[in-house]
Enzyme design. Structure first.
Site, PDB file in Angstrom:
ATOM      1  N   PRO A  26     -75.872   1.108 133.429  1.00 58.13           N
ATOM      2  CA  PRO A  26     -75.817  -0.251 133.345  1.00 58.13           C
ATOM      3  C   PRO A  26     -74.671  -1.353 134.018  1.00 58.13           C
ATOM      4  O   PRO A  26     -73.669  -0.736 134.172  1.00 58.13           O
ATOM      5  CB  PRO A  26     -75.998  -0.924 131.880  1.00 58.13           C
ATOM      6  CG  PRO A  26     -75.370   0.363 131.171  1.00 58.13           C
ATOM      7  CD  PRO A  26     -75.655   1.468 132.047  1.00 58.13           C
ATOM      8  N   ASN A  27     -75.195  -2.233 134.715  1.00 57.84           N
ATOM      9  CA  ASN A  27     -74.269  -3.339 135.376  1.00 57.84           C
ATOM     10  C   ASN A  27     -73.512  -2.860 136.751  1.00 57.84           C
ATOM     11  O   ASN A  27     -73.056  -3.597 137.329  1.00 57.84           O
ATOM     12  CB  ASN A  27     -73.126  -3.788 134.355  1.00 57.84           C
ATOM     13  CG  ASN A  27     -73.797  -4.459 133.152  1.00 57.84           C
ATOM     14  OD1 ASN A  27     -74.782  -5.285 133.121  1.00 57.84           O
ATOM     15  ND2 ASN A  27     -73.528  -3.954 132.083  1.00 57.84           N
ATOM     16  N   ARG A  34     -69.191  -7.927 140.548  1.00 59.99           N
ATOM     17  CA  ARG A  34     -68.765  -7.975 139.166  1.00 59.99           C
ATOM     18  C   ARG A  34     -67.293  -7.713 138.826  1.00 59.99           C
ATOM     19  O   ARG A  34     -66.795  -6.654 139.682  1.00 59.99           O
ATOM     20  CB  ARG A  34     -69.563  -6.837 138.581  1.00 59.99           C
ATOM     21  CG  ARG A  34     -69.148  -6.608 136.899  1.00 59.99           C
ATOM     22  CD  ARG A  34     -69.735  -5.228 136.803  1.00 59.99           C
ATOM     23  NE  ARG A  34     -69.631  -4.767 135.242  1.00 59.99           N
ATOM     24  CZ  ARG A  34     -69.591  -3.684 134.748  1.00 59.99           C
ATOM     25  NH1 ARG A  34     -69.575  -2.712 135.471  1.00 59.99           N
ATOM     26  NH2 ARG A  34     -69.392  -3.455 133.526  1.00 59.99           N
ATOM     27  N   TYR A  39     -63.201  -3.723 139.463  1.00 58.64           N
ATOM     28  CA  TYR A  39     -64.121  -2.632 139.934  1.00 58.64           C
ATOM     29  C   TYR A  39     -64.081  -2.567 141.601  1.00 58.64           C
ATOM     30  O   TYR A  39     -64.823  -1.904 142.299  1.00 58.64           O
ATOM     31  CB  TYR A  39     -65.805  -3.060 139.420  1.00 58.64           C
ATOM     32  CG  TYR A  39     -65.884  -2.652 138.048  1.00 58.64           C
ATOM     33  CD1 TYR A  39     -65.782  -1.357 137.443  1.00 58.64           C
ATOM     34  CD2 TYR A  39     -65.985  -3.736 137.172  1.00 58.64           C
ATOM     35  CE1 TYR A  39     -65.840  -1.107 136.169  1.00 58.64           C
ATOM     36  CE2 TYR A  39     -66.059  -3.485 135.752  1.00 58.64           C
ATOM     37  CZ  TYR A  39     -66.058  -2.247 135.211  1.00 58.64           C
ATOM     38  OH  TYR A  39     -66.120  -1.978 133.874  1.00 58.64           O
ATOM     39  N   ASN A  90     -72.143   8.240 136.333  1.00 58.93           N
ATOM     40  CA  ASN A  90     -71.040   7.250 135.623  1.00 58.93           C
ATOM     41  C   ASN A  90     -72.120   6.143 134.837  1.00 58.93           C
ATOM     42  O   ASN A  90     -72.897   5.403 135.396  1.00 58.93           O
ATOM     43  CB  ASN A  90     -70.586   6.137 136.841  1.00 58.93           C
ATOM     44  CG  ASN A  90     -69.618   4.831 136.078  1.00 58.93           C
ATOM     45  OD1 ASN A  90     -69.947   4.804 135.031  1.00 58.93           O
ATOM     46  ND2 ASN A  90     -69.015   4.229 137.149  1.00 58.93           N
ATOM     47  N   ALA A  93     -71.390   1.356 130.447  1.00 58.01           N
ATOM     48  CA  ALA A  93     -71.255   1.197 128.889  1.00 58.01           C
ATOM     49  C   ALA A  93     -71.731   2.126 128.068  1.00 58.01           C
ATOM     50  O   ALA A  93     -71.498   2.365 126.830  1.00 58.01           O
ATOM     51  CB  ALA A  93     -71.250  -0.373 128.556  1.00 58.01           C
ATOM     52  N   HIS A  96     -69.905   5.099 126.143  1.00 58.67           N
ATOM     53  CA  HIS A  96     -68.899   4.917 124.973  1.00 58.67           C
ATOM     54  C   HIS A  96     -69.804   4.982 123.741  1.00 58.67           C
ATOM     55  O   HIS A  96     -69.250   4.920 122.555  1.00 58.67           O
ATOM     56  CB  HIS A  96     -68.132   3.501 124.915  1.00 58.67           C
ATOM     57  CG  HIS A  96     -67.659   3.328 126.181  1.00 58.67           C
ATOM     58  ND1 HIS A  96     -66.752   4.212 126.678  1.00 58.67           N
ATOM     59  CD2 HIS A  96     -67.688   2.409 127.167  1.00 58.67           C
ATOM     60  CE1 HIS A  96     -66.226   3.598 127.857  1.00 58.67           C
ATOM     61  NE2 HIS A  96     -67.031   2.631 128.293  1.00 58.67           N
ATOM     62  N   ASP A 103     -76.873  13.937 124.697  1.00 53.70           N
ATOM     63  CA  ASP A 103     -78.038  14.906 124.500  1.00 53.70           C
ATOM     64  C   ASP A 103     -78.914  15.432 125.566  1.00 53.70           C
ATOM     65  O   ASP A 103     -79.064  16.505 125.957  1.00 53.70           O
ATOM     66  CB  ASP A 103     -79.070  14.711 123.372  1.00 53.70           C
ATOM     67  CG  ASP A 103     -78.304  14.720 121.968  1.00 53.70           C
ATOM     68  OD1 ASP A 103     -77.394  15.163 121.919  1.00 53.70           O
ATOM     69  OD2 ASP A 103     -79.107  14.040 120.890  1.00 53.70           O
ATOM     70  N   GLU A 114     -68.282  13.535 135.267  1.00 56.63           N
ATOM     71  CA  GLU A 114     -68.508  12.085 134.757  1.00 56.63           C
ATOM     72  C   GLU A 114     -67.443  11.266 135.431  1.00 56.63           C
ATOM     73  O   GLU A 114     -66.361  11.882 135.547  1.00 56.63           O
ATOM     74  CB  GLU A 114     -67.930  12.178 133.217  1.00 56.63           C
ATOM     75  CG  GLU A 114     -67.880  10.680 132.624  1.00 56.63           C
ATOM     76  CD  GLU A 114     -66.999  10.699 131.197  1.00 56.63           C
ATOM     77  OE1 GLU A 114     -66.569  11.782 130.834  1.00 56.63           O
ATOM     78  OE2 GLU A 114     -67.047   9.811 130.623  1.00 56.63           O
ATOM     79  N   HIS A 116     -65.838   7.422 136.574  1.00 53.06           N
ATOM     80  CA  HIS A 116     -65.679   5.987 136.158  1.00 53.06           C
ATOM     81  C   HIS A 116     -64.570   5.483 137.201  1.00 53.06           C
ATOM     82  O   HIS A 116     -63.480   6.030 137.637  1.00 53.06           O
ATOM     83  CB  HIS A 116     -64.825   5.761 134.661  1.00 53.06           C
ATOM     84  CG  HIS A 116     -65.768   6.140 133.588  1.00 53.06           C
ATOM     85  ND1 HIS A 116     -66.882   5.535 133.117  1.00 53.06           N
ATOM     86  CD2 HIS A 116     -65.438   7.264 132.968  1.00 53.06           C
ATOM     87  CE1 HIS A 116     -67.595   6.177 132.289  1.00 53.06           C
ATOM     88  NE2 HIS A 116     -66.544   7.520 132.030  1.00 53.06           N
ATOM     89  N   SER A 118     -62.965   2.404 137.001  1.00 50.09           N
ATOM     90  CA  SER A 118     -61.668   2.020 136.139  1.00 50.09           C
ATOM     91  C   SER A 118     -61.110   3.220 135.314  1.00 50.09           C
ATOM     92  O   SER A 118     -61.965   4.186 135.269  1.00 50.09           O
ATOM     93  CB  SER A 118     -61.859   0.764 135.621  1.00 50.09           C
ATOM     94  OG  SER A 118     -62.793   1.159 134.357  1.00 50.09           O
ATOM     95  N   ARG A 123     -57.964   0.755 128.957  1.00 49.48           N
ATOM     96  CA  ARG A 123     -58.645  -0.818 128.973  1.00 49.48           C
ATOM     97  C   ARG A 123     -58.779  -1.018 127.145  1.00 49.48           C
ATOM     98  O   ARG A 123     -58.102  -0.434 126.545  1.00 49.48           O
ATOM     99  CB  ARG A 123     -59.807  -1.064 129.447  1.00 49.48           C
ATOM    100  CG  ARG A 123     -59.591  -0.874 131.112  1.00 49.48           C
ATOM    101  CD  ARG A 123     -60.866  -0.939 132.001  1.00 49.48           C
ATOM    102  NE  ARG A 123     -61.699  -2.013 131.684  1.00 49.48           N
ATOM    103  CZ  ARG A 123     -63.063  -2.304 132.258  1.00 49.48           C
ATOM    104  NH1 ARG A 123     -63.480  -1.093 132.703  1.00 49.48           N
ATOM    105  NH2 ARG A 123     -63.649  -3.428 131.997  1.00 49.48           N
ATOM    106  N   ARG A 127     -63.425   1.242 124.854  1.00 45.84           N
ATOM    107  CA  ARG A 127     -63.787   2.297 125.927  1.00 45.84           C
ATOM    108  C   ARG A 127     -63.207   3.669 125.776  1.00 45.84           C
ATOM    109  O   ARG A 127     -63.341   4.149 126.827  1.00 45.84           O
ATOM    110  CB  ARG A 127     -63.169   1.346 127.117  1.00 45.84           C
ATOM    111  CG  ARG A 127     -64.040   0.061 127.486  1.00 45.84           C
ATOM    112  CD  ARG A 127     -63.676  -0.358 128.759  1.00 45.84           C
ATOM    113  NE  ARG A 127     -64.043  -1.856 128.986  1.00 45.84           N
ATOM    114  CZ  ARG A 127     -65.091  -2.365 129.210  1.00 45.84           C
ATOM    115  NH1 ARG A 127     -66.148  -1.656 129.839  1.00 45.84           N
ATOM    116  NH2 ARG A 127     -65.309  -3.713 129.286  1.00 45.84           N
TER     117      ARG A 127
HETATM  118  C1  DHK Z   1     -67.989   1.043 134.249  1.00 50.12           C
HETATM  119  C2  DHK Z   1     -68.673   0.239 133.114  1.00 50.12           C
HETATM  120  O1  DHK Z   1     -69.621  -0.679 133.420  1.00 50.12           O
HETATM  121  C3  DHK Z   1     -67.742  -0.080 131.875  1.00 50.12           C
HETATM  122  O2  DHK Z   1     -68.545  -0.187 130.800  1.00 50.12           O
HETATM  123  C4  DHK Z   1     -66.959   1.308 131.591  1.00 50.12           C
HETATM  124  C5  DHK Z   1     -66.875   2.045 133.969  1.00 50.12           C
HETATM  125  C6  DHK Z   1     -66.182   1.818 132.742  1.00 50.12           C
HETATM  126  C7  DHK Z   1     -66.203   2.369 135.145  1.00 50.12           C
HETATM  127  O3  DHK Z   1     -65.068   2.102 135.203  1.00 50.12           O
HETATM  128  O4  DHK Z   1     -66.942   2.575 136.258  1.00 50.12           O
HETATM  129  O5  DHK Z   1     -66.256   1.034 130.488  1.00 50.12           O
END
Ligand code: DHK
Length: 161
Positions: A26-27, A34, A39, A90, A93, A96, A103, A114, A116, A118, A123, A127
């Site tokens: 998501p996001n 964003r 990011y 990635n 959120a 977490h 699973d 995995e 990320h 950031s 943070r 997180r």
């Molecule tokens: C991306 C997100 O959207 C956050 O919810 C994570 C992660 C960190 C990133 O750093 O790519 O906490």
């Protein structure tokens, strides 16, 4: 002519092409817009293009998918079973708290990296937990786009070993 590498294995272009599933949660569709101070300015399309280019250097191909929905990410991980040789994920959120993602990944038999953008450990405290890390082959964080490049390199090496 078949080329042989230093360990006596066929050079990469004589090995079967592997498919890497590149999965975003998501996001991450909002990358570039964003919170750019966290990011950066690269878009999701930039990330997908970079991963495809690095994979191609190793003779591999990439299947990319992003969703804002937990069940759809579970479905994409299930779809990778039998269709992909490795996963770069990635989970945003979901990292977490989403045990359903944990699973689903546990049921995938290839390498899982995995990633990320950031460094979640630098943070907010919520997180600092990753429910994905225990089922990942490895985790890369805090290196922005470079982390994705390293993820492909790691997978290429794993698949070749
Ligand atoms: C991306 C997100 O959207 C956050 O919810 C994570 C992660 C960190 C990133 O750093 O790519 O906490």
């Amino acid at each position: 002519m078949r080329l042989i590498d230093r360990r006596g294995r066929p050079a990469w272009h004589d090995r079967p092409v592997a498919t890497i599933a590149l999965l975003h949660g998501p996001n991450l569709n909002l990358l570039g817009q964003r919170e750019p101070h966290i990011y950066g300015s690269a878009t999701l399309a930039d990330y997908e293009a970079l991963v495809a280019a690095v994979a191609e250097r190793h003779g591999h191909t990439v299947s990319a998918f992003q969703t804002n929905h937990e069940g759809q990410l579970v479905d994409a991980i299930h779809a990778a079973r039998g269709a992909a040789d490795a996963i770069i994920i990635n989970p945003g959120a979901f990292t977490h708290y989403a045990w359903s993602i944990h699973d689903a990944l546990a049921a995938f038999s290839g390498p899982i990296i995995e990633v990320h953008i950031s460094n979640p450990n630098a943070r907010e405290p919520w997180r600092h937990t990753s429910v994905v890390a225990p089922v990942a082959t490895g985790s890369i964080m805090g290196l922005g786009m470079h982390g994705y490049e390293l993820a492909v390199e790691a997978i290429a090496r794993k698949l070749a070993s």
